[in-house]
Write a protein that holds these residues in place. Structure first.
Motif, PDB file in Angstrom:
ATOM      1  N   GLU A 233      -0.918   4.872   2.998  1.00  0.00           N
ATOM      2  CA  GLU A 233      -2.033   4.178   2.994  1.00  0.00           C
ATOM      3  C   GLU A 233      -2.392   3.065   4.014  1.00  0.00           C
ATOM      4  O   GLU A 233      -3.174   2.855   4.671  1.00  0.00           O
ATOM      5  N   THR A 234      -0.815   2.779   4.392  1.00  0.00           N
ATOM      6  CA  THR A 234      -0.848   1.512   5.594  1.00  0.00           C
ATOM      7  C   THR A 234      -1.316   2.544   6.830  1.00  0.00           C
ATOM      8  O   THR A 234      -2.040   1.844   7.491  1.00  0.00           O
TER       9      THR A 234
ATOM     10  N   ARG B  58      -8.385   3.244  10.384  1.00  0.00           N
ATOM     11  CA  ARG B  58      -9.616   2.443  10.160  1.00  0.00           C
ATOM     12  C   ARG B  58      -9.787   1.139  10.846  1.00  0.00           C
ATOM     13  O   ARG B  58     -10.910   0.789  11.171  1.00  0.00           O
TER      14      ARG B  58
ATOM     15  N   LEU C 205       0.629  -1.181  -0.012  1.00  0.00           N
ATOM     16  CA  LEU C 205       0.013   0.133   0.104  1.00  0.00           C
ATOM     17  C   LEU C 205       0.758   1.228   0.071  1.00  0.00           C
ATOM     18  O   LEU C 205       0.222   2.373  -0.427  1.00  0.00           O
TER      19      LEU C 205
ATOM     20  N   THR D 204      -3.152   4.800   6.865  1.00  0.00           N
ATOM     21  CA  THR D 204      -4.618   5.096   6.822  1.00  0.00           C
ATOM     22  C   THR D 204      -5.507   3.805   7.253  1.00  0.00           C
ATOM     23  O   THR D 204      -6.335   3.731   7.837  1.00  0.00           O
ATOM     24  N   ALA D 205      -4.964   2.584   6.764  1.00  0.00           N
ATOM     25  CA  ALA D 205      -5.431   1.275   6.999  1.00  0.00           C
ATOM     26  C   ALA D 205      -5.667   1.124   8.620  1.00  0.00           C
ATOM     27  O   ALA D 205      -6.582   0.640   9.165  1.00  0.00           O
TER      28      ALA D 205
ATOM     29  N   ARG E 243      -8.754  -1.612   9.623  1.00  0.00           N
ATOM     30  CA  ARG E 243      -9.355  -2.809   8.331  1.00  0.00           C
ATOM     31  C   ARG E 243      -8.447  -2.566   6.995  1.00  0.00           C
ATOM     32  O   ARG E 243      -8.103  -1.254   6.831  1.00  0.00           O
ATOM     33  N   LEU E 244      -8.393  -3.313   6.301  1.00  0.00           N
ATOM     34  CA  LEU E 244      -7.825  -3.438   5.058  1.00  0.00           C
ATOM     35  C   LEU E 244      -8.714  -2.809   3.967  1.00  0.00           C
ATOM     36  O   LEU E 244      -9.893  -2.759   3.996  1.00  0.00           O
ATOM     37  N   PRO E 245      -8.069  -2.068   2.947  1.00  0.00           N
ATOM     38  CA  PRO E 245      -8.927  -1.547   1.770  1.00  0.00           C
ATOM     39  C   PRO E 245      -9.544  -2.773   1.188  1.00  0.00           C
ATOM     40  O   PRO E 245      -9.050  -3.980   1.109  1.00  0.00           O
ATOM     41  N   ASP E 246     -10.641  -2.700   0.754  1.00  0.00           N
ATOM     42  CA  ASP E 246     -11.401  -3.899   0.327  1.00  0.00           C
ATOM     43  C   ASP E 246     -10.767  -4.319  -1.061  1.00  0.00           C
ATOM     44  O   ASP E 246     -10.636  -5.732  -1.000  1.00  0.00           O
ATOM     45  N   GLU E 247     -10.205  -3.643  -1.964  1.00  0.00           N
ATOM     46  CA  GLU E 247      -9.439  -4.433  -2.876  1.00  0.00           C
ATOM     47  C   GLU E 247      -7.975  -4.842  -2.766  1.00  0.00           C
ATOM     48  O   GLU E 247      -7.805  -6.008  -3.241  1.00  0.00           O
ATOM     49  N   THR E 248      -7.515  -4.521  -1.552  1.00  0.00           N
ATOM     50  CA  THR E 248      -6.481  -5.141  -1.019  1.00  0.00           C
ATOM     51  C   THR E 248      -6.655  -6.349  -0.436  1.00  0.00           C
ATOM     52  O   THR E 248      -6.184  -7.478  -0.663  1.00  0.00           O
TER      53      THR E 248
END
Length: 386
Positions: free
Chosen positions: A33-34, A40, A29, A36-37, A42-47
């Motif tokens: 972005e890591t 949140r 990511l 950001t995850a 949780r992992l981004p859905d696409e990841t």
């Protein structure tokens, strides 16, 4: 300050150094972005959809929840302000000062490094050797580590160690005494003197050389981090020398990492009765065996340029008698060790004529090997010495 650097500074505060799952997320990511995850939880859905292993997704989700809790206590802005005030800089992968040898750690690579001191880390590690060993070191080990580090420093080699008591401190001080380069890799913040007894040494290294840590300023040491930081010591250096180590010494973990990374592993032998050399002897005995070294020249030969940094052959003691001609040496060996002998007796024993014997006795007398005595000639103390 870029978004990536701020994110990496934050990650050094909330995660333990070198966590494989976090490095995998950063690789997938990127650091921002890591982070950001983590916020949140949780992992981004696409990841998550792109990871075929459900158990890996579950482990990552679990770690995200853990890091999210710790994120509330992280203060990256404050860390960066303190760092700026102390003259501490953050070095990230891809920076000019980032040693590419750290990338050999793969999933155990540091997220970033906090550096304090004027030296350039990448340049200093081009010719570097790790000297590590026991905290409860003997006088033998301390002297050897200091002398070896001093000699390496005089030859322009950077001495890398962990700043601990015992062998580590002796290695750093030996290098400093020779005005050589040295790097101390710490398990705490670069502004935290631990152990406190090495405070003066840390101040000198920060003024002249380099302190390195994976943790932000102000971070206190934790027991597990001493072992974890050993991988960084091993990765930075071209080879690791274990000067003295007990059976369960942490220095052996540095040797383990060096071997795993394909670096040269070396060990110094000690007295077989010494508990602080048991670990070194195990490295020398157990396959694959470490390289036995006893002096700095042998260390440089092991990690230096092939055919250029060869260690000189130790000079053998040359006695004056070795320079004698064969006949004079024969006359000298014909003399008894405790009594005197006459020229005729010596000539007969050496198998030469009397004039030759007298001539050689005069030569031996001039060289201080024989002296006149009642009854002829006898050996001097110089000739009797081994």
């Amino acid at each position: 300050m870029t978004e990536d650097r701020i994110a990496r500074a934050t990650l050094t505060a909330l995660a333990e150094p070198g966590e494989p799952l976090l490095n995998e997320l950063i690789d997938r990511l990127g650091a921002p972005e890591t982070l950001t995850a983590i916020r949140r939880g949780r992992l981004p859905d696409e990841t998550a959809a792109g990871i075929a292993d459900d158990s890996l997704v579950a482990r990552m989700t679990e770690r995200l929840a853990h890091w999210r809790i710790r994120l509330s206590a992280a203060e990256p802005a404050s860390d960066l302000l303190v760092a700026e005030r102390l003259g501490v800089r953050l070095v990230c992968p891809g920076d000019p000062e980032w040693p590419t040898t750290l990338d050999d750690l793969g999933a155990r690579r540091p997220y970033a490094l906090w550096l304090r001191g004027p030296s350039d880390l990448r340049f200093g590690c081009l010719r570097s050797v790790a000297l590590v060993g026991a905290r409860a070191a003997s006088s033998y080990g301390m002297r050897l580590a200091s002398e070896m580090a001093s000699e390496l420093g005089e030859c322009g080699w950077t001495v890398v160690s962990g700043g601990a008591m015992g062998i580590d401190a002796a290695a750093h001080r030996g290098s400093l005494a020779a005005d050589g380069p040295t790097v101390a890799v710490l398990a705490n913040g670069v502004d935290v003197p631990y152990p406190a007894s090495n405070d003066g040494m840390f101040a000198e290294i920060a003024r002249r050389e380099l302190l390195v840590s994976e943790s932000p300023p102000g971070t206190s040491p934790r027991r597990q981090r001493f072992l974890v930081r050993n991988r960084v010591i091993a990765a930075l250096a071209r080879g690791t020398v274990v000067v003295e180590a007990g059976r369960r010494s942490g220095a052996l973990s540095t040797a383990h990492w060096a071997r795993k990374l394909g670096r040269v592993v070396m060990a110094v032998p000690g007295p077989v009765t010494s508990a602080t050399s048991v670990g070194c002897h195990a490295l020398l005995r157990d396959p694959p065996p470490a390289l036995l070294v006893t002096r700095s020249e042998e260390v440089i030969e092991a990690v230096g340029e092939f055919g250029t940094d060869l260690a000189p052959v130790p000079a053998s003691p040359v006695l004056s008698r070795d320079l004698l001609d064969p006949v004079a040496r024969t006359v000298l060996e014909a003399l008894p060790s405790r009594a005197a002998a006459g020229p005729a007796q010596l000539a007969a024993k050496a198998g030469i004529d009397l004039p030759t014997a007298n001539a050689k006795l005069g030569l031996l007398s001039a060289g201080g090997f024989v002296e006149r005595a009642p009854g002829g000639w006898r050996l001097t103390q110089k000739a009797k010495a081994p």
